[in-house]
Design an enzyme around this catalytic site. Structure first.
Site, PDB file in Angstrom:
ATOM      1  N   THR A   1      86.354  23.531  56.335  1.00  0.00           N
ATOM      2  CA  THR A   1      86.663  24.537  55.320  1.00  0.00           C
ATOM      3  C   THR A   1      86.425  25.971  55.809  1.00  0.00           C
ATOM      4  OG1 THR A   1      85.781  25.415  53.223  1.00  0.00           O
ATOM      5  CG2 THR A   1      84.330  23.987  54.442  1.00  0.00           C
ATOM      6  N   ASP A   2      87.138  26.909  55.215  1.00  0.00           N
ATOM      7  CA  ASP A   2      86.915  28.334  55.538  1.00  0.00           C
ATOM      8  C   ASP A   2      85.527  28.800  55.105  1.00  0.00           C
ATOM      9  OD1 ASP A   2      87.310  28.327  52.751  1.00  0.00           O
ATOM     10  OD2 ASP A   2      88.909  29.829  52.764  1.00  0.00           O
ATOM     11  N   GLU A   3      84.871  28.011  54.232  1.00  0.00           N
ATOM     12  CA  GLU A   3      83.570  28.457  53.703  1.00  0.00           C
ATOM     13  C   GLU A   3      82.498  28.516  54.784  1.00  0.00           C
ATOM     14  OE1 GLU A   3      82.576  27.011  49.824  1.00  0.00           O
ATOM     15  OE2 GLU A   3      84.653  26.533  49.390  1.00  0.00           O
TER      16      GLU A   3
ATOM     17  N   TYR B   1      76.621  23.534  50.280  1.00  0.00           N
ATOM     18  CA  TYR B   1      77.859  22.822  50.655  1.00  0.00           C
ATOM     19  C   TYR B   1      78.389  23.359  51.984  1.00  0.00           C
ATOM     20  CZ  TYR B   1      82.918  22.134  50.976  1.00  0.00           C
ATOM     21  OH  TYR B   1      84.188  21.854  51.451  1.00  0.00           O
TER      22      TYR B   1
ATOM     23  N   LYS C   1      78.771  21.539  55.735  1.00  0.00           N
ATOM     24  CA  LYS C   1      80.037  21.429  56.469  1.00  0.00           C
ATOM     25  C   LYS C   1      79.907  22.108  57.840  1.00  0.00           C
ATOM     26  CE  LYS C   1      83.553  19.962  55.298  1.00  0.00           C
ATOM     27  NZ  LYS C   1      84.130  18.573  55.378  1.00  0.00           N
TER      28      LYS C   1
HETATM   29  P1  NAD Z   1      87.081  15.416  46.877  1.00  0.00           P
HETATM   30  O1  NAD Z   1      85.712  15.721  46.392  1.00  0.00           O
HETATM   31  O2  NAD Z   1      88.234  15.464  45.942  1.00  0.00           O
HETATM   32  O3  NAD Z   1      87.112  13.956  47.556  1.00  0.00           O
HETATM   33  C1  NAD Z   1      86.104  13.499  48.398  1.00  0.00           C
HETATM   34  C2  NAD Z   1      86.329  12.004  48.618  1.00  0.00           C
HETATM   35  O4  NAD Z   1      85.318  11.542  49.522  1.00  0.00           O
HETATM   36  C3  NAD Z   1      86.198  11.181  47.343  1.00  0.00           C
HETATM   37  O5  NAD Z   1      87.222  10.220  47.278  1.00  0.00           O
HETATM   38  C4  NAD Z   1      84.835  10.504  47.486  1.00  0.00           C
HETATM   39  O6  NAD Z   1      84.759   9.257  46.827  1.00  0.00           O
HETATM   40  C5  NAD Z   1      84.743  10.358  49.003  1.00  0.00           C
HETATM   41  N1  NAD Z   1      83.363  10.276  49.479  1.00  0.00           N
HETATM   42  C6  NAD Z   1      82.314  11.073  49.148  1.00  0.00           C
HETATM   43  N2  NAD Z   1      81.187  10.669  49.777  1.00  0.00           N
HETATM   44  C7  NAD Z   1      81.547   9.616  50.548  1.00  0.00           C
HETATM   45  C8  NAD Z   1      80.831   8.774  51.450  1.00  0.00           C
HETATM   46  N3  NAD Z   1      79.529   8.941  51.669  1.00  0.00           N
HETATM   47  N4  NAD Z   1      81.506   7.785  52.082  1.00  0.00           N
HETATM   48  C9  NAD Z   1      82.844   7.593  51.858  1.00  0.00           C
HETATM   49  N5  NAD Z   1      83.557   8.343  51.005  1.00  0.00           N
HETATM   50  C10 NAD Z   1      82.926   9.344  50.354  1.00  0.00           C
HETATM   51  O7  NAD Z   1      87.298  16.398  48.117  1.00  0.00           O
HETATM   52  P2  NAD Z   1      88.604  17.154  48.626  1.00  0.00           P
HETATM   53  O8  NAD Z   1      88.744  18.414  47.863  1.00  0.00           O
HETATM   54  O9  NAD Z   1      89.730  16.193  48.683  1.00  0.00           O
HETATM   55  O10 NAD Z   1      88.134  17.546  50.097  1.00  0.00           O
HETATM   56  C11 NAD Z   1      88.343  16.656  51.186  1.00  0.00           C
HETATM   57  C12 NAD Z   1      87.822  17.298  52.461  1.00  0.00           C
HETATM   58  O11 NAD Z   1      88.508  18.538  52.696  1.00  0.00           O
HETATM   59  C13 NAD Z   1      86.337  17.632  52.431  1.00  0.00           C
HETATM   60  O12 NAD Z   1      85.789  17.340  53.687  1.00  0.00           O
HETATM   61  C14 NAD Z   1      86.300  19.134  52.168  1.00  0.00           C
HETATM   62  O13 NAD Z   1      85.150  19.726  52.728  1.00  0.00           O
HETATM   63  C15 NAD Z   1      87.569  19.586  52.863  1.00  0.00           C
HETATM   64  N6  NAD Z   1      88.173  20.803  52.301  1.00  0.00           N
HETATM   65  C16 NAD Z   1      88.430  20.881  50.962  1.00  0.00           C
HETATM   66  C17 NAD Z   1      89.045  22.031  50.470  1.00  0.00           C
HETATM   67  C18 NAD Z   1      89.388  22.153  49.000  1.00  0.00           C
HETATM   68  O14 NAD Z   1      89.795  23.226  48.572  1.00  0.00           O
HETATM   69  N7  NAD Z   1      89.280  21.117  48.199  1.00  0.00           N
HETATM   70  C19 NAD Z   1      89.363  23.091  51.323  1.00  0.00           C
HETATM   71  C20 NAD Z   1      89.085  22.959  52.686  1.00  0.00           C
HETATM   72  C21 NAD Z   1      88.501  21.803  53.173  1.00  0.00           C
HETATM   73  P1  TYD Z   2      85.824  26.378  43.328  1.00  0.00           P
HETATM   74  O1  TYD Z   2      87.113  25.793  42.851  1.00  0.00           O
HETATM   75  O2  TYD Z   2      84.545  25.754  42.904  1.00  0.00           O
HETATM   76  O3  TYD Z   2      85.941  26.484  44.914  1.00  0.00           O
HETATM   77  P2  TYD Z   2      84.937  27.207  45.971  1.00  0.00           P
HETATM   78  O4  TYD Z   2      83.706  27.616  45.301  1.00  0.00           O
HETATM   79  O5  TYD Z   2      84.741  26.106  46.958  1.00  0.00           O
HETATM   80  O6  TYD Z   2      85.738  28.358  46.509  1.00  0.00           O
HETATM   81  O7  TYD Z   2      85.782  27.893  42.880  1.00  0.00           O
HETATM   82  C1  TYD Z   2      86.793  28.800  43.261  1.00  0.00           C
HETATM   83  C2  TYD Z   2      86.414  30.156  42.744  1.00  0.00           C
HETATM   84  O8  TYD Z   2      86.421  30.129  41.315  1.00  0.00           O
HETATM   85  C3  TYD Z   2      85.015  30.588  43.147  1.00  0.00           C
HETATM   86  O9  TYD Z   2      85.024  32.006  43.389  1.00  0.00           O
HETATM   87  C4  TYD Z   2      84.171  30.273  41.933  1.00  0.00           C
HETATM   88  C5  TYD Z   2      85.142  30.493  40.779  1.00  0.00           C
HETATM   89  N1  TYD Z   2      84.915  29.646  39.592  1.00  0.00           N
HETATM   90  C6  TYD Z   2      84.818  30.228  38.328  1.00  0.00           C
HETATM   91  O10 TYD Z   2      84.918  31.454  38.187  1.00  0.00           O
HETATM   92  N2  TYD Z   2      84.618  29.429  37.255  1.00  0.00           N
HETATM   93  C7  TYD Z   2      84.487  28.076  37.367  1.00  0.00           C
HETATM   94  O11 TYD Z   2      84.273  27.369  36.341  1.00  0.00           O
HETATM   95  C8  TYD Z   2      84.604  27.487  38.667  1.00  0.00           C
HETATM   96  C9  TYD Z   2      84.471  26.000  38.848  1.00  0.00           C
HETATM   97  C10 TYD Z   2      84.823  28.309  39.757  1.00  0.00           C
END
Ligand code: NAD
Ligand code: TYD
Length: 342
Positions: free
Chosen positions: A124-126, A149, A153
């Site tokens: 992630t970019d975070e 978090y 990562k």
């Molecule tokens: P999500 O929370 O929707 O899904 C996570 C999945 O992982 C779920 O199906 C959960 O059951 C499974 N999981 C959790 N713990 C586990 C374990 N111990 N063993 C096996 N499975 C397990 O997450 P997402 O948003 O789909 O993100 C997927 C990946 O992409 C993550 O690694 C996240 O850091 C990365 N990512 C997410 C975003 C975003 O905006 N959502 C952006 C950049 C990178």
């Molecule tokens: P989020 O979807 O939790 O992603 P991340 O924190 O990983 O970027 O949040 C996106 C942005 O939205 C972040 O700046 C926090 C803000 N946010 C709110 O303002 N209200 C909310 O209820 C949530 C969940 C997030």
């Protein structure tokens, strides 16, 4: 190619499996997922009966499970499984360390022993931390994570890097900006705002709402991952993003407009502790080396996403109420591993 996808029942993983198998029907995917609150099998119900897809319920932090999943001649691993919600990591970070750090290590170690020929770690970019206005992180930027978090990562990214540097185990890391689209658990900004508005509830915006994120449509991310998996260089990091950060307030107001709901649904609430102000990525590397660029513009992506949540009320109800989770607990409670074709 036979691929082990971890976390494939979650948001991005399920979109990845679907788009990947549509493009490469001769390949096969094993999905290893623990089915935490964030994952559910309905996300992939359309693959029911597919010969090139199978599911294992299990934890990436358990060596035995991971070895079993890798047992059947896996060529590549695409590692999504993680605890992903920043707010949850603020109240309790233990699962983040267990899954994101120990789980990644366990998977790396087992995959290396099995001589898997490619390990794609989805990050992630975070991990770069907050970017000042006008600045975007490139792949050489120092890691300065600010939430538990992001720290978990970043720790996993460093382990992945070390397996390449030390063992020449062929790992690649991708770092993507905030995703949105179908099947995203409704605790993240966009699905929470859409589903709350559909239910006539308030939309909680943290702080002044001016924090910026660079929203990318999930399918664009999945297509980038497919390119990196096939043509990325081992040992490298690739940033992935849409290329234009927007404030949370801009996004929420646009969603309300699409939904035809009034702005007075917005409620300003206390800010998130350690809330990163701005994420922004430099993506010249992936566009130059792998000819990738996003295809879905924000307006179209938001409209499609609103439409998906409008038409998937049952999915929303079951995720919000925890019904999926209790179903899996009841049905699989005494089985550490469940291997089934959906
Ligand atoms: P999500 O929370 O929707 O899904 C996570 C999945 O992982 C779920 O199906 C959960 O059951 C499974 N999981 C959790 N713990 C586990 C374990 N111990 N063993 C096996 N499975 C397990 O997450 P997402 O948003 O789909 O993100 C997927 C990946 O992409 C993550 O690694 C996240 O850091 C990365 N990512 C997410 C975003 C975003 O905006 N959502 C952006 C950049 C990178
Ligand atoms: P989020 O979807 O939790 O992603 P991340 O924190 O990983 O970027 O949040 C996106 C942005 O939205 C972040 O700046 C926090 C803000 N946010 C709110 O303002 N209200 C909310 O209820 C949530 C969940 C997030």
């Amino acid at each position: 190619m036979r691929i082990l996808v971890t976390g494939g029942a979650g948001f991005i993983g399920s979109n990845f499996i679907r788009t990947y198998l549509q493009a490469h029907p001769a390949d096969s995917i094993i999905n290893l997922d623990k089915l935490t609150y964030a994952g559910n099998l309905d996300n992939l119900s359309d693959l029911e009966g597919a010969v090139n897809y199978s599911f294992i319920r299990g934890d990436v932090a358990e060596t035995e499970t991971v070895e079993k999943a890798l047992g059947a001649g896996v060529d590549a691993v695409v590692h999504f499984a993680a605890e992903t919600h920043v707010d949850r990591s603020i109240t309790n970070a233990r699962d983040f360390v267990t899954t994101n750090v120990l789980g990644t290590f366990t998977l790396l170690e087992a995959a290396r022993r099995k001589s898997v020929s490619r390990f794609l770690h989805v990050s992630t970019d975070e991990v770069y931390g907050s970017m000042p206005p006008g600045k975007a992180a490139d792949e050489m930027c120092p890691l300065e994570p600010n939430s538990p978090y992001a720290a978990s990562k970043a720790a996993s990214d460093l382990l992945v890097r070390s397996f390449w540097q030390t063992h020449k185990f062929p790992t690649i890391i991708t770092r993507c900006s905030n995703n949105y689209g179908p099947n995203q658990f409704p605790e993240k900004l966009i699905p929470l705002m859409v589903t709350n508005a559909l239910e006539g509830k308030k939309l909680p915006v943290y702080g002044d709402g001016l924090n910026e994120r660079d929203w990318i449509y999930v399918v664009d991310h999945c297509r980038a991952l497919e390119r990196v998996l096939h043509s990325g260089r081992p040992g490298e990091v690739y940033n992935i993003a849409a290329g234009k950060p927007h404030s949370n307030l801009e996004i929420v107001k646009r969603l309300l407009e699409i939904l035809g709901e009034p702005e007075d649904l917005i409620e300003y609430v206390a800010d998130r502790p350690g809330h990163d102000r701005r994420y922004a990525l430099e993506t010249a590397k992936i566009s130059r080396e792998l000819a990738w660029s996003p295809a879905v513009n924000l307006e179209q992506g938001l409209r499609d996403t609103v439409n998906w949540y409008r038409t998937h009320k049952e999915w929303v109800e079951k995720t919000k109420s925890g019904e999926y989770r209790s179903y899996y607990e009841k049905h699989y409670v005494n089985r550490r591993e469940m291997l089934t074709r959906l």
